[in-house]
Design an enzyme around this catalytic site. Sequence first.
Site, mmCIF file in Angstrom:
data_model
loop_
_atom_site.group_PDB
_atom_site.id
_atom_site.type_symbol
_atom_site.label_atom_id
_atom_site.label_comp_id
_atom_site.label_asym_id
_atom_site.label_seq_id
_atom_site.Cartn_x
_atom_site.Cartn_y
_atom_site.Cartn_z
ATOM 1 N N ASP A 42 0.782 -1.278 -0.155
ATOM 2 C CA ASP A 42 -0.004 0.135 -0.046
ATOM 3 C C ASP A 42 0.793 1.516 -0.069
ATOM 4 O OD1 ASP A 42 -2.418 -1.674 0.298
ATOM 5 O OD2 ASP A 42 -2.004 -1.762 2.340
ATOM 6 N N GLU A 43 2.229 1.082 -0.740
ATOM 7 C CA GLU A 43 2.848 2.486 -0.526
ATOM 8 C C GLU A 43 2.347 3.445 -1.529
ATOM 9 O OE1 GLU A 43 3.966 -0.594 -0.943
ATOM 10 O OE2 GLU A 43 5.307 -1.468 0.766
ATOM 11 N N LYS B 210 2.515 2.516 -5.034
ATOM 12 C CA LYS B 210 3.273 1.927 -5.998
ATOM 13 C C LYS B 210 2.524 2.380 -7.788
ATOM 14 C CE LYS B 210 3.300 -2.167 -4.342
ATOM 15 N NZ LYS B 210 2.972 -2.118 -3.208
ATOM 16 N N ASN C 96 -4.867 -10.109 -4.526
ATOM 17 C CA ASN C 96 -4.877 -9.441 -3.140
ATOM 18 C C ASN C 96 -4.343 -8.135 -3.369
ATOM 19 O OD1 ASN C 96 -2.275 -10.474 -4.029
ATOM 20 N ND2 ASN C 96 -1.671 -11.203 -2.110
ATOM 21 N N GLY D 161 -3.880 -4.125 -4.447
ATOM 22 C CA GLY D 161 -4.923 -3.004 -4.805
ATOM 23 C C GLY D 161 -3.981 -1.901 -5.104
ATOM 24 N N HIS D 162 -4.221 -1.539 -6.211
ATOM 25 C CA HIS D 162 -3.328 -0.524 -6.843
ATOM 26 C C HIS D 162 -4.130 0.755 -7.316
ATOM 27 C CE1 HIS D 162 0.180 -3.269 -7.694
ATOM 28 N NE2 HIS D 162 0.021 -3.107 -6.484
ATOM 29 N N GLN E 139 2.291 -5.953 -3.224
ATOM 30 C CA GLN E 139 2.348 -6.112 -1.726
ATOM 31 C C GLN E 139 3.572 -5.275 -1.461
ATOM 32 O OE1 GLN E 139 1.542 -9.412 -3.215
ATOM 33 N NE2 GLN E 139 -0.214 -8.397 -3.043
ATOM 34 N N THR F 74 -9.496 -4.820 0.736
ATOM 35 C CA THR F 74 -10.585 -5.310 1.708
ATOM 36 C C THR F 74 -11.154 -4.286 2.623
ATOM 37 O OG1 THR F 74 -8.737 -5.350 3.482
ATOM 38 C CG2 THR F 74 -9.218 -7.500 2.058
ATOM 39 N N ARG G 203 -10.182 -2.692 4.914
ATOM 40 C CA ARG G 203 -9.849 -2.518 6.341
ATOM 41 C C ARG G 203 -8.913 -1.480 6.704
ATOM 42 N NH1 ARG G 203 -6.894 -8.141 7.004
ATOM 43 N NH2 ARG G 203 -5.938 -7.627 4.956
ATOM 44 N N LYS H 104 3.032 10.181 -0.385
ATOM 45 C CA LYS H 104 2.143 10.721 0.626
ATOM 46 C C LYS H 104 3.028 11.674 1.707
ATOM 47 C CE LYS H 104 -1.934 7.739 0.743
ATOM 48 N NZ LYS H 104 -2.584 6.973 1.452
ATOM 49 N N LEU H 105 3.847 12.622 1.157
ATOM 50 C CA LEU H 105 4.693 13.331 1.913
ATOM 51 C C LEU H 105 3.715 14.458 2.516
ATOM 52 C CD1 LEU H 105 7.483 14.361 2.963
ATOM 53 C CD2 LEU H 105 7.312 15.935 0.856
ATOM 54 N N ASP H 106 2.682 14.868 1.762
ATOM 55 C CA ASP H 106 1.597 15.721 2.170
ATOM 56 C C ASP H 106 0.762 15.493 3.456
ATOM 57 O OD1 ASP H 106 0.758 13.867 0.029
ATOM 58 O OD2 ASP H 106 -1.154 14.842 0.418
HETATM 59 P P1 IMP Z 1 -2.470 -12.629 1.612
HETATM 60 O O1 IMP Z 1 -1.712 -12.220 0.822
HETATM 61 O O2 IMP Z 1 -4.059 -12.353 1.298
HETATM 62 O O3 IMP Z 1 -2.295 -14.088 1.766
HETATM 63 O O4 IMP Z 1 -2.330 -11.961 3.024
HETATM 64 C C1 IMP Z 1 -1.161 -12.000 3.664
HETATM 65 C C2 IMP Z 1 -0.944 -10.852 4.402
HETATM 66 O O5 IMP Z 1 -0.125 -9.663 3.374
HETATM 67 C C3 IMP Z 1 -1.833 -10.181 5.145
HETATM 68 O O6 IMP Z 1 -1.324 -9.363 6.233
HETATM 69 C C4 IMP Z 1 -2.541 -8.826 4.292
HETATM 70 O O7 IMP Z 1 -2.980 -8.049 4.900
HETATM 71 C C5 IMP Z 1 -1.135 -8.634 3.408
HETATM 72 N N1 IMP Z 1 -1.407 -8.201 1.834
HETATM 73 C C6 IMP Z 1 -1.648 -8.799 0.959
HETATM 74 N N2 IMP Z 1 -1.837 -8.204 -0.068
HETATM 75 C C7 IMP Z 1 -1.528 -6.802 0.547
HETATM 76 C C8 IMP Z 1 -1.628 -5.616 -0.329
HETATM 77 O O8 IMP Z 1 -1.809 -5.497 -1.517
HETATM 78 N N3 IMP Z 1 -1.326 -4.504 0.500
HETATM 79 C C9 IMP Z 1 -1.083 -4.658 1.935
HETATM 80 N N4 IMP Z 1 -1.094 -5.668 2.419
HETATM 81 C C10 IMP Z 1 -1.378 -6.984 1.706
#
Ligand code: IMP
Length: 429
Positions: free
Chosen positions: A13-14, A16, A38, A40-41, A222, A299, A301, A329-331
Amino acid sequence: MPNVVILGAQWGDEGKGKIVDLLTERADAVARFQGGHNAGHTLVVGGQKTVLHLLPSGALRDGVECLIGNGVVVHIGQLLKEIGKLEERGADLRARLLVSPACPLILPHHAALDAARERGPSAIGTTGRGIGPAYEDKAARRALRAGDLLRPKHFTARLKELCDYHNRALQDFYEAEPVAYEDALEQTLGQAKHVAELIGDVSAKLCELRAQNKSVLFEGAQGMLLDIDHGTYPFVTSSNTTAAAAAAGAGIGPLDLDYVLGVSKAYATRVGAGPMPTELHDQTGELLGERGAEFGATTGRPRRCGWFDAVALRRCRQVCGLSALGVTKLDVLDGLDTIKICTAYRHRGANLELPPYGAEALAECEPVYEELDGWAQPSGGIRELEKLPENARRYLERVSELCDLPVDIVSTGAERSDTITVKHPFAPA
Ligand code: IMP
């Protein structure tokens, strides 16, 4: 033209996606090499927000080839959904998308297993998308792969074996509902005809592009601290998220990677469970979360927030051979009186310059902070380094010193254009 790797230097979630999208202006292709949906860009172009989970972020640029390498676990339904969404917006995606036949497929029982495990005591807060179980099947040499979709008879028989195998675990061990084989078959084979034309040799394509002196952006998903080997195990994802994974997960040699950008927020966030030494449990943490809109793109969350962690970043520099940092996200830090940076970990009476391996040891670490003055003036939307508030520049300089890396890119807002490019990855060395 160089091949460039862009990866997350923290826990994902940086930001990218925005950097990849920006740099694809000068790239010929974008390749994903690990992870699945998994990721999310989030991309914001002309005020319109698009969240991609599986497609490379270059998908929004006409003419840019989009490659999904063998290291990616592919959910065909999600792939078709994202293609459809972009086609509705007029993108000519199919003509420039290639999916490796060696991509393991994410099938319905993978998500069912992921969910069943996350209900148990060893939950790690996964995204619930079936990523871990799909990679397990790959390592166990029983995965069905994208190329298998082209052989329906073989696919049908193998899917039955897989469903039987996983249904036993679901029912007997997890006391969960089994996955209906007939439904899984109908769903996957129904989708297969829409993706058959997209399946092709990504490795050969990459070599061809290299021979033509074209440049490829390798887009990490990730972040390095979620790497299955070097991350905060077991609170990690199931793939290698490091720079070397770009070569293995796309099918080129490591010497064909010319520049590696580690993208980090100006602070730190994490979703899911696992140690995070600089996490803030106070009002400042809440403020960073609110200002940074820190909710997971996949997700929804809330993300845990904390100060920038130079110790963790050093591990990323070391493991990934980073060329430079991109700070996003320096701002979000605008208006804070003081800002902290974690410079070392205090662990059992010693000061550590690098994080220890393993979640237990990391959980024992106390951050050692250095405090810097904040800045009152807004930095949001600034596009030149000289125009940043002086203390914001100082902050970036200190981050650069502590990580022993140049800061080549700074992002000051969600839009493509809210960016300071100190040195473009495609500029001559
Ligand atoms: P999984 O990749 O769904 O198996 O989740 C394993 C861990 O990686 C969990 O802590 C997720 O929250 C984290 N995770 C997976 N994908 C992302 C992503 O794109 N951004 C941030 N955390 C992620």
